[in-house]
Scaffold this motif. Sequence first.
Motif: not given
Length: 360
Positions: A172-185
Amino acid sequence: HALGRFADLLMASAKSPAMLVYLDNFASEGQPGKQVNENYGRELLELHTLGIIGGTQVYTEADVVGVAKVLSGWSINWDENANRYSFRFSEWWHCREPVSVLGGAWSRPSRANYQDRVANAQGDGESLLNFLARHPSTARNIATKLVQRFVADAPPPALVDRLAATYLSKDTAIAPVLRQLFLSPEFNAAVGQKVKRPQDWLYAALRTTRAQIDPSPKGVAATRLRSTAQAIGQPLFERVSPDGWPDRATYWVAADGLLKRWEHGAKLARNLITDAASPEKVVVDVTALLPSPLPSTVRDVLVAMAGSTFQFDLSPADADAIAAAARLTPTGPASTLTGDLVLLQNAVGLLLAHPTFQRR
């Protein structure tokens, strides 16, 4: 907890006196002869965790009641001491019944005697919250909300799937989710796809025009800006329902809402948000927004200003339309615009009203 674990955020929210009062859980009594209050239990499932995605939900009305029973007794300390108004678990108010949620995916036995409730009942609620935070439907709900906020009104399913999987794999960590989101195409391709909500537009307008704002929280400047937020449709902290402000263009793109943005953008550019005699002001220096070096024609000034200051590409046709609104010749000398403060303020107001500036 915003960039920590969602499970911790959910727990802190459930024990927050503000949330306990807002959704009435502080007064939920589960002892025999009393009816538990279902408000928080319902929003916990519908909004905070499992969600209703595409019209589909995994929980039932019985689950709402069950969750409310488990969380009965989660209240507030009313004693006259240093902990007044903080969270307190009230054993006597807690429902004693056995509870099963989501068809037995989570359950707890009866807590029939007082000692059992003292020792275990609050732990039951914490266990339930941790279970809900880690449920696959919660992962999908949170991923959907994040993608809708940052990428598109209709979230791309593949991106939602990837984020939900990361949410679960990272506990449930949010930071890795946001990192993946902001680096997504998908995020990279999302520029200009989302309409700014009114508050987003107001903050963007203030930043873009480099507005100087008196910081007094109770001064005229702050009061007028709060009034502006209300006038354009999103008053601070005043969403009536507990679902938060909508994040879809259809809610915000309407004639009245856009007209209000145009009106207040013009007021900002002309320094009419606050009065000249006010001790606390919102002040914009439109001449400081001009590009340097200054282009030679009115059209080129507008195009350059849009790109360098407002951060969007203004077509020559739109620049000509703005010039025409100011009764200027687009190919005329730049000084016919830059040398007239009123015309320059009007041009800045029209750039704030431009369709592209309504998007992010």
